[in-house]
Design an enzyme around this catalytic site. Structure first.
Site, short mmCIF file in Angstrom:
data_model
loop_
_atom_site.label_atom_id
_atom_site.label_comp_id
_atom_site.label_asym_id
_atom_site.label_seq_id
_atom_site.Cartn_x
_atom_site.Cartn_y
_atom_site.Cartn_z
N GLY A 91 0.01 -0.26 -10.42
CA GLY A 91 -1.08 0.67 -10.71
C GLY A 91 -0.88 2.08 -10.20
N ARG B 215 5.61 1.71 11.03
CA ARG B 215 5.33 1.58 9.58
C ARG B 215 5.46 0.11 9.20
NH1 ARG B 215 3.17 2.80 5.23
NH2 ARG B 215 3.68 4.58 3.94
N LYS B 216 5.12 -0.21 7.94
CA LYS B 216 5.31 -1.58 7.48
C LYS B 216 6.79 -1.95 7.54
CE LYS B 216 5.06 -2.40 2.95
NZ LYS B 216 4.76 -2.28 1.47
N CYS C 182 3.98 -1.63 -5.71
CA CYS C 182 3.82 -2.99 -5.20
C CYS C 182 4.24 -4.00 -6.26
CB CYS C 182 2.37 -3.24 -4.80
SG CYS C 182 1.74 -2.03 -3.63
N GLY C 183 4.13 -3.63 -7.52
CA GLY C 183 4.57 -4.49 -8.62
C GLY C 183 6.04 -4.32 -8.95
N ARG D 220 -5.30 -10.81 3.62
CA ARG D 220 -3.90 -11.15 3.31
C ARG D 220 -3.37 -12.13 4.35
NH1 ARG D 220 -0.19 -6.11 2.91
NH2 ARG D 220 -1.00 -5.96 0.79
FE1 SRM Z 1 1.85 -2.90 -1.55
C1 SRM Z 1 -0.01 -0.47 -0.11
C2 SRM Z 1 -0.88 -4.52 -2.49
C3 SRM Z 1 3.74 -5.61 -2.20
C4 SRM Z 1 4.65 -0.94 -1.42
N1 SRM Z 1 -0.11 -2.57 -1.29
C5 SRM Z 1 -0.67 -1.52 -0.65
C6 SRM Z 1 -2.16 -1.71 -0.48
C7 SRM Z 1 -2.39 -2.32 0.87
C8 SRM Z 1 -2.94 -0.39 -0.62
C9 SRM Z 1 -4.34 -0.46 -0.11
O1 SRM Z 1 -4.62 0.08 0.95
O2 SRM Z 1 -5.17 -1.08 -0.75
C10 SRM Z 1 -2.44 -2.70 -1.65
C11 SRM Z 1 -3.57 -3.67 -1.46
C12 SRM Z 1 -4.25 -3.92 -2.78
C13 SRM Z 1 -5.01 -5.20 -2.83
O3 SRM Z 1 -6.26 -5.18 -2.72
O4 SRM Z 1 -4.40 -6.24 -3.06
C14 SRM Z 1 -1.07 -3.33 -1.82
N2 SRM Z 1 1.48 -4.76 -2.12
C15 SRM Z 1 0.30 -5.21 -2.57
C16 SRM Z 1 0.44 -6.58 -3.19
C17 SRM Z 1 -0.79 -7.44 -3.00
C18 SRM Z 1 0.76 -6.43 -4.69
C19 SRM Z 1 0.59 -7.71 -5.48
O5 SRM Z 1 -0.35 -7.75 -6.28
O6 SRM Z 1 1.34 -8.65 -5.28
C20 SRM Z 1 1.70 -7.07 -2.47
C21 SRM Z 1 1.42 -7.75 -1.17
C22 SRM Z 1 2.66 -8.28 -0.53
C23 SRM Z 1 2.38 -9.13 0.68
O7 SRM Z 1 2.08 -10.32 0.47
O8 SRM Z 1 2.48 -8.65 1.80
C24 SRM Z 1 2.39 -5.74 -2.23
N3 SRM Z 1 3.84 -3.24 -1.72
C25 SRM Z 1 4.41 -4.40 -2.10
C26 SRM Z 1 5.80 -4.19 -2.40
C27 SRM Z 1 6.77 -5.24 -2.96
C28 SRM Z 1 7.56 -5.98 -1.94
O9 SRM Z 1 7.20 -6.02 -0.76
O10 SRM Z 1 8.56 -6.53 -2.36
C29 SRM Z 1 6.06 -2.84 -2.18
C30 SRM Z 1 7.38 -2.09 -2.42
C31 SRM Z 1 8.39 -2.50 -1.40
C32 SRM Z 1 8.24 -1.77 -0.11
O11 SRM Z 1 7.24 -1.89 0.59
O12 SRM Z 1 9.14 -1.07 0.20
C33 SRM Z 1 4.82 -2.26 -1.75
N4 SRM Z 1 2.26 -1.03 -0.86
C34 SRM Z 1 3.48 -0.40 -0.95
C35 SRM Z 1 3.33 0.93 -0.42
C36 SRM Z 1 4.45 2.00 -0.29
C37 SRM Z 1 5.15 1.80 1.02
C38 SRM Z 1 5.75 3.05 1.59
O13 SRM Z 1 6.71 2.92 2.38
O14 SRM Z 1 5.26 4.14 1.32
C39 SRM Z 1 1.98 1.08 -0.05
C40 SRM Z 1 1.32 2.32 0.56
C41 SRM Z 1 1.55 2.42 2.03
O15 SRM Z 1 2.02 1.50 2.70
O16 SRM Z 1 1.22 3.49 2.53
C42 SRM Z 1 1.34 -0.17 -0.35
FE1 SF4 Z 2 -2.56 -0.63 -5.26
FE2 SF4 Z 2 0.01 -1.13 -4.75
FE3 SF4 Z 2 -0.92 -1.40 -7.20
FE4 SF4 Z 2 -0.70 1.04 -6.09
S1 SF4 Z 2 0.96 -0.30 -6.64
S2 SF4 Z 2 -2.39 0.23 -7.34
S3 SF4 Z 2 -1.16 0.54 -3.94
S4 SF4 Z 2 -1.56 -2.59 -5.43
#
Ligand code: SRM
Ligand code: SF4
Length: 592
Positions: free
Chosen positions: A511, A245-246, A516-517, A127
C-alpha cells in the site's frame, strides 16, 4: 566495545539446551506482579536502556523523537503498563483516549500492540511472534476466540514474515490475550517497533527430502535469545528492548530459500563447508526495503557451522554491535546495512569475530563457502507435495492475501486436527501448509467442503490466484496510500478468468513504499501511489499504483529496484490491461 552483563547468562541458557528439536519452553507470563513491591517492572527486570553503553545513551538523548520517547519511559514498562491501563479501563477509572500519547502511539508496540487510530480508533492490531511460522490447532482457535467479539474488524492475518496478527483488539482485553498466548507458548512481546521481528525459517523444516538444515530449533533458539528473559525465564528480554531500529532475521533450510534471506538484516544460507563437508551457513547481511532505500543483502564473507551455539552466538554478536553502535538520529539510516557500510565488509567481519571470541563459547567463524552449483528448481509450496517421510504428504492451502475470519481459523484448526496432528505451517506468501498428511487420506482432505465450493481456502488454486501476496493496506494501516487486500483478491480472480499461464505468477501488492508486501521481490509488484484520471474533462487525483516487474526469489534472488510504470489508476479499466500486457510479454500468458 562494551559487553552486556547478560551475555554470559544467555550463553549458559543456550548452550545447556539439547540438540534435538524441542519447542521453546512453556512460558510463564512475563508480567508477574511482585506483591511486596507493587507493579513497578523495574524491580522485576532491568530496563532496555540499562544495557546501552553511556556513549549510546548520549547519542539517543540527541536522537530521533522515538529515541527520546524510549528514554523518557523505557519500552519495557509497556509489558506492565498494558495490564494497568486495561484494569483501569475495565474498572471505569479511565478511557483509552486518556492513555499517555507516547504509550498509545509508540511504547505499546513493544507489547506488539499497534493502535489503528486513523482507521479504527481505540482498536489495535496485535502482532505475535511465531518462530519458523509453526502454529497448532489450539492456537488457531485461540486467535479466532480472541478477535471474534470485534465483529467485521475482528480478523486474523498471516503476514509476510510467516507470522500472525490479531485485529480489533481493545486495551481492556489485551491482558487476557497475552496471558492466553503465553499459556500456549507464544507471545506478542517485542514484535514491533525497534525489536527483532518474527524469526523466519523453512516452512518445510523436518519434512523436506531436499532439506540441508532443519531450521526449527535454530528459529526457536533465536526467538528465545531476543524475547525470553534469561534470568526470569519470562517473555520480554530487556537486553534487546532498545535497538536503534527494526531488525529482521531469516534462516533458509534448503536451496529454495523459502525464508527470503536476501531481504533480511541477517540471512543464513545453508552451504556445506568446501573442505570438511560440514553443513553450515553463509551469512548475508543488510537486506531491507523502505521508502528511502531498497537493498539486497551482501555477502558478509562469513560462514558458521549450522549448530545452535554458532548461530546464536553470531546473531547475538551482530545484534550487540547493532544495538550499541547503530544510528540513533536519522531513522532512515538506522538499518544494519548502513552500519556494515560504515565499517566496510572486512571491518564488520573483524568486529563480529572479535565479539564472538569475547563470548568464549568455542565458536569458529570461517570465510564464506562456495554455494552449491548444478541444476536446482525451486519447489512449490501449494497443493499436494511429496515429503521425505514415506507415505506422508504436505498440502499447501491458499489463504487469499493471508486474511482469515474466525470461522476460517476454526475450519483450518479442524482440518489440522483431522489430517496433520494439529500442526499448521505458515508461509511468507501468507498461506498455510498441513504437514504429515497420510497419503491414504489426501482424497478425503481435498474433498473437504471448507476447501471447495464457495470457500476462499483452496488446495488447488490457479497459478495467479494462488500466488498473490498483499500487505495490510488502507483498511487498517495508517501509512497506506491505497486499499490492497480486497483489490488484490478481486484482481487476481479477474486475471485468472482472462488469461492462461503455465506456471505460478507471483503478484505482490503493497500500500505504500515501505513495501511490507515486498513488491521488489515479486514477478509483478503493485505499489500504492498517486494517480490521476480524466473526469468531465478535468484531471482528478485518484488512488493509483506503480508497477514493478522481474523480481526474483530463491538462489538467484534479485530485486526489481525501479517501477516500469507509474501513476496507473487502481481501477479495472486502467490496471487490468496493463497487467495483461505484462503477463503476455514477460510471462507467456495467453488471453482466454
Ligand atoms: Fe511492515 C511498517 C505491516 C512486513 C517494511 N509494517 C509497518 C507498519 C507497522 C506501519 C504501521 O505503523 O502501521 C504496518 C502495520 C500495518 C498493519 O496494521 O498490519 C506494517 N509489515 C507489515 C505486515 C503485517 C505486512 C503484511 O500484511 O504481511 C508484515 C508484518 C511482518 C511481521 O510479521 O513482523 C510486514 N514490513 C514488512 C516487510 C517484509 C519482510 O519483513 O520481509 C518489510 C520490508 C523488509 C524490511 O523491513 O526491510 C516491511 N514496514 C516496513 C517498513 C520500512 C522499514 C524501514 O527500514 O524503513 C515500515 C516503516 C517503518 O518501520 O518505519 C513498516
Ligand atoms: Fe502499511 Fe506496510 Fe502496506 Fe505501507 S506497505 S500500507 S506500511 S502495511
Amino acid at each position: 566495545m562494551k559487553r552486556s552483563i547478560l551475555s554470559t547468562v544467555v550463553a549458559i541458557v543456550t548452550l545447556s539446551s539439547t540438540k534435538a528439536f524441542v519447542p521453546a519452553k512453556l512460558q510463564r507470563n512475563a508480567f508477574q506482579r511482585n506483591a511486596a513491591t507493587g507493579t513497578d517492572i523495574k524491580v522485576e527486570k532491568p530496563t532496555g536502556t540499562s544495557f546501552l553503553p553511556e556513549e549510546t545513551v548520549e547519542r539517543a538523548k540527541a536522537g530521533s523523537p522515538i529515541e527520546k520517547n524510549k528514554l523518557a519511559k523505557d519500552p519495557v514498562n509497556s509489558w506492565i503498563d498494558v495490564y494497568e491501563y486495561a484494569r483501569k479501563i475495565r474498572e471505569g477509572e479511565m478511557t483509552w483516549e486518556e492513555v499517555e500519547k507516547a504509550d498509545l502511539d509508540c511504547r505499546l508496540k513493544y507489547v506488539g500492540m499497534l493502535h489503528r487510530g486513523k482507521r479504527t480508533p481505540g482498536q489495535f492490531m496485535m502482532r505475535l511472534k511465531v518462530p519458523n511460522g509453526i502454529v497448532n490447532s489450539d492456537q488457531m482457535r485461540f486467535y479466532a476466540d480472541s478477535v471474534e467479539k470485534y465483529g467485521e474488524g475482528g480478523v486474523v492475518d498471516i503476514t509476510t514474515r510467516a507470522n500472525i496478527q490479531l485485529r480489533g483488539v481493545k486495551i481492556e482485553d489485551a491482558p487476557d490475550i497475552i496471558d492466553g498466548l503465553h499459556a500456549r507458548n507464544q507471545t506478542s512481546f517485542q514484535s514491533a517497533l525497534d525489536s527483532v521481528r518474527n524469526m523466519v525459517g523453512s516452512p518445510l523444516a523436518g519434512i523436506d527430502d531436499k532439506e540441508l538444515v532443519d531450521t526449527r530449533e535454530l528459529c526457536n533458539a533465536l526467538n528465545d535469545l531476543v524475547s525470553l528473559d534469561p534470568v526470569t525465564e519470562t517473555r520480554g528480554n530487556p537486553q534487546w528492548a532498545n535497538l536503534p531500529r527494526k531488525f529482521n532475521m531469516a534462516i533458509s533450510g534448503s536451496r529454495d530459500d523459502f525464508a527470503h534471506t536476501h531481504i533480511n538484516d541477517i540471512g543464513l544460507q545453508p552451504v556445506a563447508h568446501a573442505e570438511t563437508g560440514e553443513m553450515g551457513f553463509n551469512v548475508v547481511l543488510g537486506g531491507y526495503m523502505s521508502i528511502k532505500r531498497v537493498a539486497e543483502s551482501i555477502d558478509s564473507k562469513m560462514w558458521i557451522p549450522a549448530d545452535r551455539n554458532s548461530v546464536v552466538s553470531l546473531c547475538e554478536a551482530i545484534l550487540r554491535v547493532f544495538r550499541d553502535e547503530g544510528e540513533r538520529k536519522n531513522r532512515q539510516k538506522a538499518r544494519l546495512m548502513w552500519l556494515v557500510e560504515e565499517y566496510g565488509v572486512d571491518g564488520f567481519k573483524e568486529a563480529i569475530i572479535k565479539e564472538v571470541e569475547s563470548y568464549d563459547r568455542g565458536v569458529m567463524i570461517e570465510d564464506s563457502q562456495p554455494a552449491a552449483t548444478g541444476a536446482f528448481e525451486r519447489r512449490e509450496l501449494l497443493g499436494v507435495q511429496p515429503q521425505k517421510q514415506e507415505g506422508l504428504k504436505r498440502v499447501g492451502i491458499l489463504v487469499p492475501t493471508g486474511r482469515l475470519s474466525p470461522v476460517e481459523c476454526r475450519n483450518l484448526a479442524d482440518l489440522a486436527d483431522k489430517y496433520s496432528e494439529g500442526e499448521i505451517r505458515l508461509t511468507v506468501e501468507q498461506n498455510v501448509i498441513l504437514p504429515n498428511v497420510d497419503e491414504g487420506k489426501i482424497d478425503d482432505l481435498l474433498a473437504e467442503g471448507v476447501l471447495g465450493g464457495g470457500s476462499r481456502l483452496s488446495a488447488t488454486p490457479g497459478f495467479i490466484e494462488g500466488n498473490v501476496v498483499s500487505c495490510t493496506g488502507a483498511q487498517f494501516c495508517p501509512l497506506a496510500l491505497v486499499e490492497t487486500k480486497s483489490n488484490a483478491e478481486k484482481m487476481a480472480k479477474k486475471l485468472e478468468s482472462l488469461v492462461t499461464v503455465d506456471r505460478p505468477i507471483r503478484i505482490h501488492w503493497t500500500g505504500c513504499p515501505n513495501s511490507c508486501g515486498q513488491v521488489q521481490a515479486a514477478d509483478i509488484g503493485i505499489m500504492g501511489a498517486p494517480a490521476k484520471k480524466e473526469v468531465d474533462g478535468k484531471q482528478m487525483a485518484v488512488p493509483g499504483c506503480k508497477i514493478f516487474v522481474g523480481g526474483r526469489i530463491g538462489e538467484d534472488a534479485h530485486l526489481a529496484m525501479e517501477p516500469i510504470k507509474t501513476g496507473i489508476p487502481l481501477e479495472d479499466e486502467y490496471l487490468i490491461p496493463e497487467l495483461i500486457a505484462i503477463l503476455k510479454s514477460e510471462y507467456g500468458a495467453v488471453e482466454k
